[in-house]
Design a protein around this motif. Structure first.
Motif, PDB file in Angstrom:
ATOM      1  N   ASN A  27       0.806  -1.223   0.000  1.00 26.53           N
ATOM      2  CA  ASN A  27       0.000   0.000   0.000  1.00 26.53           C
ATOM      3  C   ASN A  27       0.837   1.270   0.000  1.00 26.53           C
ATOM      4  OD1 ASN A  27      -2.419  -1.509   0.112  1.00 26.53           O
ATOM      5  ND2 ASN A  27      -2.253  -1.685   2.329  1.00 26.53           N
ATOM      6  N   LYS A  28       2.143   1.107   0.132  1.00 28.33           N
ATOM      7  CA  LYS A  28       3.049   2.257   0.101  1.00 28.33           C
ATOM      8  C   LYS A  28       3.846   2.323  -1.197  1.00 28.33           C
ATOM      9  CE  LYS A  28       3.644   2.639   5.118  1.00 28.33           C
ATOM     10  NZ  LYS A  28       4.614   2.672   6.250  1.00 28.33           N
ATOM     11  N   ILE A  29       3.423   1.533  -2.201  1.00 28.77           N
ATOM     12  CA  ILE A  29       4.134   1.456  -3.479  1.00 28.77           C
ATOM     13  C   ILE A  29       3.193   1.829  -4.616  1.00 28.77           C
ATOM     14  CG2 ILE A  29       5.428  -0.041  -5.050  1.00 28.77           C
ATOM     15  CD1 ILE A  29       5.945  -1.900  -2.669  1.00 28.77           C
ATOM     16  N   ILE A  30       3.709   2.589  -5.572  1.00 27.62           N
ATOM     17  CA  ILE A  30       2.955   2.880  -6.781  1.00 27.62           C
ATOM     18  C   ILE A  30       3.912   2.813  -7.971  1.00 27.62           C
ATOM     19  CG2 ILE A  30       3.261   5.388  -6.547  1.00 27.62           C
ATOM     20  CD1 ILE A  30       0.482   5.726  -7.803  1.00 27.62           C
ATOM     21  N   LEU A  31       3.444   2.249  -9.075  1.00 30.11           N
ATOM     22  CA  LEU A  31       4.251   2.093 -10.284  1.00 30.11           C
ATOM     23  C   LEU A  31       3.914   3.175 -11.303  1.00 30.11           C
ATOM     24  CD1 LEU A  31       6.284  -0.322 -10.529  1.00 30.11           C
ATOM     25  CD2 LEU A  31       4.472  -0.712  -8.858  1.00 30.11           C
ATOM     26  N   SER A  32       4.899   3.503 -12.137  1.00 32.50           N
ATOM     27  CA  SER A  32       4.673   4.524 -13.153  1.00 32.50           C
ATOM     28  C   SER A  32       5.426   4.173 -14.427  1.00 32.50           C
ATOM     29  CB  SER A  32       5.121   5.899 -12.645  1.00 32.50           C
ATOM     30  OG  SER A  32       6.487   5.893 -12.286  1.00 32.50           O
ATOM     31  N   ASP A  39       9.094   6.028   7.709  1.00 38.46           N
ATOM     32  CA  ASP A  39       8.439   5.921   9.013  1.00 38.46           C
ATOM     33  C   ASP A  39       8.620   7.188   9.850  1.00 38.46           C
ATOM     34  OD1 ASP A  39       7.571   3.306   8.515  1.00 38.46           O
ATOM     35  OD2 ASP A  39       9.481   2.464   9.191  1.00 38.46           O
ATOM     36  N   LYS A  40       9.746   7.845   9.688  1.00 34.54           N
ATOM     37  CA  LYS A  40      10.031   9.028  10.494  1.00 34.54           C
ATOM     38  C   LYS A  40       9.548  10.322   9.843  1.00 34.54           C
ATOM     39  CE  LYS A  40      13.749  11.409  12.952  1.00 34.54           C
ATOM     40  NZ  LYS A  40      15.210  11.466  13.255  1.00 34.54           N
ATOM     41  N   TYR A  41       9.554  10.342   8.504  1.00 36.19           N
ATOM     42  CA  TYR A  41       9.216  11.573   7.784  1.00 36.19           C
ATOM     43  C   TYR A  41       8.039  11.305   6.835  1.00 36.19           C
ATOM     44  CZ  TYR A  41      13.926  12.636   9.427  1.00 36.19           C
ATOM     45  OH  TYR A  41      15.046  12.818  10.214  1.00 36.19           O
ATOM     46  N   PRO A  42       6.810  11.563   7.262  1.00 41.10           N
ATOM     47  CA  PRO A  42       5.639  11.268   6.423  1.00 41.10           C
ATOM     48  C   PRO A  42       5.535  12.140   5.176  1.00 41.10           C
ATOM     49  CG  PRO A  42       4.991  12.469   8.403  1.00 41.10           C
ATOM     50  CD  PRO A  42       6.425  12.108   8.588  1.00 41.10           C
ATOM     51  N   ASN A  43       6.386  13.172   5.077  1.00 42.34           N
ATOM     52  CA  ASN A  43       6.341  14.068   3.921  1.00 42.34           C
ATOM     53  C   ASN A  43       7.337  13.688   2.831  1.00 42.34           C
ATOM     54  OD1 ASN A  43       8.370  14.767   5.787  1.00 42.34           O
ATOM     55  ND2 ASN A  43       8.529  16.854   4.992  1.00 42.34           N
ATOM     56  N   ILE A  44       8.089  12.583   3.017  1.00 44.58           N
ATOM     57  CA  ILE A  44       9.066  12.200   1.996  1.00 44.58           C
ATOM     58  C   ILE A  44       8.453  11.230   0.995  1.00 44.58           C
ATOM     59  CG2 ILE A  44      10.062  10.231   3.252  1.00 44.58           C
ATOM     60  CD1 ILE A  44      12.804  11.083   2.145  1.00 44.58           C
ATOM     61  N   ILE A  45       8.844  11.392  -0.270  1.00 48.55           N
ATOM     62  CA  ILE A  45       8.433  10.500  -1.354  1.00 48.55           C
ATOM     63  C   ILE A  45       9.709  10.008  -2.032  1.00 48.55           C
ATOM     64  CG2 ILE A  45       7.193  10.306  -3.541  1.00 48.55           C
ATOM     65  CD1 ILE A  45       5.404  12.603  -2.627  1.00 48.55           C
ATOM     66  N   ILE A  46       9.895   8.687  -2.115  1.00 46.07           N
ATOM     67  CA  ILE A  46      11.125   8.101  -2.643  1.00 46.07           C
ATOM     68  C   ILE A  46      10.880   7.525  -4.030  1.00 46.07           C
ATOM     69  CG2 ILE A  46      12.888   6.335  -2.274  1.00 46.07           C
ATOM     70  CD1 ILE A  46      12.268   6.605   0.753  1.00 46.07           C
ATOM     71  N   LEU A  47      11.708   7.949  -4.992  1.00 47.09           N
ATOM     72  CA  LEU A  47      11.575   7.518  -6.380  1.00 47.09           C
ATOM     73  C   LEU A  47      12.730   6.613  -6.777  1.00 47.09           C
ATOM     74  CD1 LEU A  47       9.603   9.922  -6.268  1.00 47.09           C
ATOM     75  CD2 LEU A  47      10.514  10.702  -8.464  1.00 47.09           C
ATOM     76  N   LYS A  48      12.395   5.488  -7.438  1.00 46.96           N
ATOM     77  CA  LYS A  48      13.400   4.552  -7.939  1.00 46.96           C
ATOM     78  C   LYS A  48      12.979   4.087  -9.333  1.00 46.96           C
ATOM     79  CE  LYS A  48      15.259   1.642  -4.981  1.00 46.96           C
ATOM     80  NZ  LYS A  48      16.592   2.231  -4.679  1.00 46.96           N
ATOM     81  N   THR A  49      13.898   3.422 -10.044  1.00 44.97           N
ATOM     82  CA  THR A  49      13.609   3.075 -11.429  1.00 44.97           C
ATOM     83  C   THR A  49      14.239   1.750 -11.850  1.00 44.97           C
ATOM     84  OG1 THR A  49      13.741   3.891 -13.716  1.00 44.97           O
ATOM     85  CG2 THR A  49      15.626   4.333 -12.296  1.00 44.97           C
ATOM     86  N   PHE A  50      13.656   1.145 -12.872  1.00 40.27           N
ATOM     87  CA  PHE A  50      14.226  -0.031 -13.523  1.00 40.27           C
ATOM     88  C   PHE A  50      14.995   0.347 -14.791  1.00 40.27           C
ATOM     89  CE2 PHE A  50      11.004  -2.103 -10.938  1.00 40.27           C
ATOM     90  CZ  PHE A  50      11.630  -3.288 -10.565  1.00 40.27           C
ATOM     91  N   GLU A  68       0.750   5.766   2.840  1.00 42.02           N
ATOM     92  CA  GLU A  68      -0.468   5.284   2.171  1.00 42.02           C
ATOM     93  C   GLU A  68      -1.353   6.447   1.739  1.00 42.02           C
ATOM     94  OE1 GLU A  68      -2.617   2.126   4.021  1.00 42.02           O
ATOM     95  OE2 GLU A  68      -0.804   1.161   4.816  1.00 42.02           O
ATOM     96  N   GLU A  69      -1.399   7.499   2.526  1.00 43.46           N
ATOM     97  CA  GLU A  69      -2.223   8.662   2.168  1.00 43.46           C
ATOM     98  C   GLU A  69      -1.728   9.304   0.882  1.00 43.46           C
ATOM     99  OE1 GLU A  69      -3.797  12.890   4.112  1.00 43.46           O
ATOM    100  OE2 GLU A  69      -2.045  11.883   4.961  1.00 43.46           O
ATOM    101  N   ILE A  70      -0.422   9.463   0.756  1.00 48.27           N
ATOM    102  CA  ILE A  70       0.134  10.055  -0.458  1.00 48.27           C
ATOM    103  C   ILE A  70      -0.109   9.149  -1.658  1.00 48.27           C
ATOM    104  CG2 ILE A  70       2.305  10.636  -1.613  1.00 48.27           C
ATOM    105  CD1 ILE A  70       3.295  11.814   1.020  1.00 48.27           C
TER     106      ILE A  70
END
Length: 360
Positions: free
Chosen positions: A84-89, A212-223, A241-243
């Motif tokens: 629930n904390k993962i989204i694909l693009s 877990d510590k910073y609810p305002n961070i969004i982490i981006l990774k790639t294949f 999950e909210e984001i």
């Protein structure tokens, strides 16, 4: 012309990708051309990914799984994070656009570096938000300068670590110190597309505990990079999950195609391919550094699969002259170019042709 376009488009220009190999062959009548312009994996991709694609070809008449269920589950297991904390693009380019659509209102401010991934400023301006530019210091992010640039209009901060195109990085200690100073109502987008190439021990190799510590961070990774799946366009993002729920509201229903999904699942488990790519990159970087030193060329210390180097001539001139000799690189501002690290044969050819051009 009577058609009216959004006023934000007037200041934007289309993205210019690295030149395709076939274009250069046709223009200069060449039989062999190497491309060191787009930070692609010179080893290709995992054989397991290719086999997975072949096995999925019978399903091309069916829409993709819009939830990317199998890929999400594979990432969840690999990274020890809730699905629930993962989204694909469709690559990180799409995610950067989705984030702009999710968060920006007209006249919001977004803080970013002056020399970094160009999609940040383009997508910010596209939504009518205002870019706030903080210059790099020694080709590295000035995190303290970014903190000082925060105002009551700041909505989001774009970070790229290691940075594209300079290849430089900031440490885990510096990142945490920065996050501690950023108000929780400001989104921090942390783009680590080149994470897997980093060799330094003080880099935040595992950034996921920060969620877990910073609810305002969004982490981006790639294949696209170390996994070698650039053509298939698969990026993945992790956040609260909210984001994730709200990004999903603006995401297209079938944004990651079936072949991309099955290839990414297979590539994720091919540790041997990742190790081979990493080791080849370390060897190639060492060689190119040594050759640049012999030529007395200034370069930024890189923790990626590319090097940012001052060629002491017009970057565009070097770009054209190298193309004539069958080597495609990326011209940057002024007399700086970015060259991707290739196979050792490709690296040697690049250095040989660069010496020819610089000696003219």
């Amino acid at each position: 012309m009577s058609i009216q376009f959004r006023e934000e488009l007037a200041k934007l220009s289309p993205y210019k990708p690295g030149r395709p190999i076939d274009d250069v062959k046709r223009e200069y009548g060449l039989q062999e051309v190497i491309k060191l312009a787009s930070n692609e994996n010179p080893l290709g991709c995992s054989p397991k990914a290719i086999e997975a694609i072949k096995n999925a070809l019978g399903n091309l008449s069916l829409y993709p799984d819009g939830n990317c269920t199998v890929l999400k589950e594979a990432l969840s297991k690999k990274l020890n994070i809730s699905v629930n904390k993962i989204i694909l693009s469709s690559g990180l380019d799409e995610m950067i656009d989705l984030l702009a659509k999710t968060f920006f209102k007209k006249d919001d401010e977004a803080i970013m570096a002056d020399v970094t991934f160009p999609r940040y400023i383009a997508t910010t301006m596209m939504m009518g938000a205002k870019p706030v530019i903080v210059p790099l210091v020694n080709w590295t992010y000035d995190l303290e300068g970014m903190v000082k640039a925060i105002t009551d209009k700041t909505k989001l901060i774009w970070l790229c670590n290691p940075n594209n195109p300079t290849g430089t990085m900031f440490t885990e200690k510096e990142l945490i110190s920065f996050l501690d100073k950023v108000p929780e109502n400001i989104i921090v987008v942390y783009d680590e597309a080149y994470n897997e190439f980093v060799t330094r021990d003080d880099y935040p190799k595992n950034s996921l505990p920060l969620l877990d510590k910073y609810p305002n961070i969004i982490i981006l990774k790639t294949f696209s990079k170390i996994y070698g799946l650039a053509a298939l366009r698969v990026g993945y993002t992790m956040a609260s999950e909210e984001i994730i729920t709200n990004i999903n509201k603006v995401r297209g229903p079938f944004n990651v195609n079936t072949l991309a999904q099955v290839a990414a699942v297979a590539a994720l488990e091919d540790e041997d391919f990742l190790k081979k790519t990493y080791e080849m990159n370390v060897e190639g970087k060492k060689y190119i550094y040594e050759e640049f030193d012999k030529l007395n060329l200034k370069y930024a210390p890189s923790e990626t699969n590319h090097i940012f180097v001052n060629v002491e001539r017009s970057a565009n001139e070097i770009f054209v002259e190298l193309q004539k000799r069958g080597v495609i690189i990326r011209p940057m501002a002024g007399d700086w170019i970015r060259v991707s690290i290739g196979t050792m044969d490709e690296n040697r050819l690049f250095i040989e042709k660069l010496k020819e051009v610089l000696s003219k």
